[in-house]
Design a protein around this motif. Structure first.
Motif, mmCIF file in Angstrom:
data_model
loop_
_atom_site.group_PDB
_atom_site.id
_atom_site.type_symbol
_atom_site.label_atom_id
_atom_site.label_comp_id
_atom_site.label_asym_id
_atom_site.label_seq_id
_atom_site.Cartn_x
_atom_site.Cartn_y
_atom_site.Cartn_z
ATOM 1 N N LYS A 46 -0.983 24.962 -3.470
ATOM 2 C CA LYS A 46 0.397 24.821 -3.049
ATOM 3 C C LYS A 46 0.676 23.378 -2.608
ATOM 4 N N GLN A 47 1.821 22.873 -3.010
ATOM 5 C CA GLN A 47 2.219 21.522 -2.633
ATOM 6 C C GLN A 47 2.620 21.486 -1.160
ATOM 7 N N LYS A 48 2.259 20.384 -0.467
ATOM 8 C CA LYS A 48 2.613 20.254 0.944
ATOM 9 C C LYS A 48 3.213 18.880 1.209
ATOM 10 N N LEU A 49 3.915 18.766 2.314
ATOM 11 C CA LEU A 49 4.514 17.510 2.750
ATOM 12 C C LEU A 49 3.736 17.022 3.968
ATOM 13 N N SER A 50 3.210 15.793 3.889
ATOM 14 C CA SER A 50 2.471 15.199 5.006
ATOM 15 C C SER A 50 3.185 13.947 5.488
ATOM 16 N N HIS A 51 3.069 13.673 6.779
ATOM 17 C CA HIS A 51 3.641 12.470 7.389
ATOM 18 C C HIS A 51 2.499 11.646 7.973
ATOM 19 N N PHE A 52 2.468 10.358 7.637
ATOM 20 C CA PHE A 52 1.479 9.421 8.161
ATOM 21 C C PHE A 52 2.221 8.305 8.883
ATOM 22 N N GLN A 53 1.727 7.930 10.065
ATOM 23 C CA GLN A 53 2.329 6.839 10.818
ATOM 24 C C GLN A 53 1.207 5.873 11.178
ATOM 25 N N PHE A 54 1.370 4.596 10.758
ATOM 26 C CA PHE A 54 0.364 3.582 11.050
ATOM 27 C C PHE A 54 1.006 2.204 11.000
ATOM 28 N N TYR A 55 0.189 1.175 11.313
ATOM 29 C CA TYR A 55 0.679 -0.205 11.342
ATOM 30 C C TYR A 55 -0.078 -1.051 10.330
ATOM 31 N N TRP A 56 0.683 -1.851 9.615
ATOM 32 C CA TRP A 56 0.197 -2.739 8.554
ATOM 33 C C TRP A 56 0.150 -4.141 9.133
ATOM 34 N N HIS A 57 -1.033 -4.760 9.132
ATOM 35 C CA HIS A 57 -1.212 -6.090 9.722
ATOM 36 C C HIS A 57 -1.384 -7.114 8.602
ATOM 37 N N ASP A 58 -0.369 -7.956 8.417
ATOM 38 C CA ASP A 58 -0.403 -8.997 7.391
ATOM 39 C C ASP A 58 -0.757 -10.310 8.083
ATOM 40 N N ILE A 59 -1.992 -10.765 7.883
ATOM 41 C CA ILE A 59 -2.481 -11.955 8.572
ATOM 42 C C ILE A 59 -2.580 -13.092 7.553
ATOM 43 N N VAL A 60 -1.671 -14.066 7.689
ATOM 44 C CA VAL A 60 -1.597 -15.200 6.780
ATOM 45 C C VAL A 60 -2.364 -16.388 7.353
ATOM 46 N N SER A 61 -2.429 -16.465 8.673
ATOM 47 C CA SER A 61 -2.996 -17.638 9.354
ATOM 48 C C SER A 61 -4.474 -17.449 9.684
ATOM 49 N N GLY A 62 -5.069 -18.513 10.210
ATOM 50 C CA GLY A 62 -6.428 -18.451 10.721
ATOM 51 C C GLY A 62 -7.488 -18.637 9.655
ATOM 52 N N SER A 63 -8.741 -18.474 10.080
ATOM 53 C CA SER A 63 -9.871 -18.714 9.183
ATOM 54 C C SER A 63 -10.221 -17.501 8.324
ATOM 55 N N ASN A 64 -9.669 -16.333 8.648
ATOM 56 C CA ASN A 64 -9.970 -15.116 7.888
ATOM 57 C C ASN A 64 -8.677 -14.354 7.561
ATOM 58 N N PRO A 65 -7.781 -14.959 6.765
ATOM 59 C CA PRO A 65 -6.513 -14.284 6.470
ATOM 60 C C PRO A 65 -6.727 -13.037 5.600
ATOM 61 N N THR A 66 -5.821 -12.068 5.773
ATOM 62 C CA THR A 66 -5.872 -10.863 4.935
ATOM 63 C C THR A 66 -4.825 -10.922 3.831
ATOM 64 N N ALA A 67 -4.007 -11.968 3.831
ATOM 65 C CA ALA A 67 -3.009 -12.203 2.785
ATOM 66 C C ALA A 67 -3.157 -13.656 2.338
ATOM 67 N N VAL A 68 -3.543 -13.860 1.081
ATOM 68 C CA VAL A 68 -3.781 -15.220 0.601
ATOM 69 C C VAL A 68 -2.790 -15.582 -0.501
ATOM 70 N N LEU A 69 -2.394 -16.825 -0.486
ATOM 71 C CA LEU A 69 -1.437 -17.339 -1.454
ATOM 72 C C LEU A 69 -2.096 -17.457 -2.825
ATOM 73 N N VAL A 70 -1.504 -16.797 -3.826
ATOM 74 C CA VAL A 70 -2.000 -16.850 -5.200
ATOM 75 C C VAL A 70 -1.113 -17.763 -6.038
ATOM 76 N N VAL A 71 0.195 -17.623 -5.864
ATOM 77 C CA VAL A 71 1.168 -18.488 -6.550
ATOM 78 C C VAL A 71 2.056 -19.103 -5.470
ATOM 79 N N PRO A 72 2.019 -20.424 -5.309
ATOM 80 C CA PRO A 72 2.827 -21.059 -4.266
ATOM 81 C C PRO A 72 4.316 -21.052 -4.617
ATOM 82 N N PRO A 73 5.152 -21.205 -3.604
ATOM 83 C CA PRO A 73 6.595 -21.226 -3.870
ATOM 84 C C PRO A 73 7.012 -22.520 -4.558
ATOM 85 N N PRO A 74 8.053 -22.456 -5.369
ATOM 86 C CA PRO A 74 8.575 -23.694 -5.960
ATOM 87 C C PRO A 74 9.246 -24.534 -4.872
ATOM 88 N N LYS A 75 9.328 -25.796 -5.095
ATOM 89 C CA LYS A 75 9.896 -26.700 -4.085
ATOM 90 C C LYS A 75 11.402 -26.514 -3.898
#
Length: 193
Positions: A46-75
């Protein structure tokens, strides 16, 4: 001329019949790769509906970022249109990065608008805790980041989320203008078996 008419019509009728038969056999042959299945054959209950609540941490700065730039922005872009970041962001139960981690968001996001700051979000929530360990929820959609509340579609999943569908309601909890680090609250509603 009247005597030629039956001679001309007969081959046309035969050609029409043969071409119709080949179309029918090709159509039947094309359908042989797909068939209807009873969901129970795949162990789906049987199909069920589930609810999940959590926090997403996007770390761009520092020595161990979790989000890294692959394509830089145009000027010349005020919205960083075209920018792509690859992510392996922690998912936690609380707003603090040191709270219990339940998984990771793996994928990428890209600036997809020339006029507004809208992101294309493509990611898997890879769960690493409890009964959902090893299962994933897949998100793919538009994130207009300056809206207070946004919705992203759940398009699929793996493991306990096979055939999943639903949506995620997201709100920015914290965004640091200096480091570009962010914490985003996710409330995910998923229909699954």
């Amino acid at each position: 001329m009247a005597r030629l008419l039956p001679i001309l019509v007969c081959p046309l009728i035969i050609f029409y019949l043969l071409s119709s038969f080949s179309t029918i056999s090709a159509t039947a042959e094309d359908q042989s790769y797909a068939r209807s299945l009873d969901p129970k054959l795949l162990g789906l209950k049987k199909q069920k509906l589930s609810h999940f609540q959590f926090y997403w941490h996007d770390i761009v700065s520092g020595s161990n970022p979790t989000a890294v730039l692959v394509v830089p922005p145009p000027k010349n872009s005020s919205t960083a249109f075209g920018t792509v970041r690859m992510i392996d962001d922690p998912l936690t139960l609380g707003t603090n990065i040191t709270s219990k981690m339940i998984g990771r968001a793996q994928g990428f996001y890209a600036s997809a608008s020339q006029k507004d700051l809208d992101l294309l979000m493509v990611m898997n929530f890879v769960f690493t805790e409890g009964k959902y360990n090893g299962s994933t929820i897949t998100i793919l959609g538009r994130n207009p980041v300056f809206n207070p509340v946004r919705e992203l579609p759940v398009i699929s999943g793996t493991g306990l989320f096979r055939f999943a569908r639903g949506y995620a309601e997201i709100k920015t909890h914290m965004f640091d203008l200096n480091t570009l680090d962010a914490v985003v609250e996710y409330n995910v509603y998923v229909l699954h078996y």
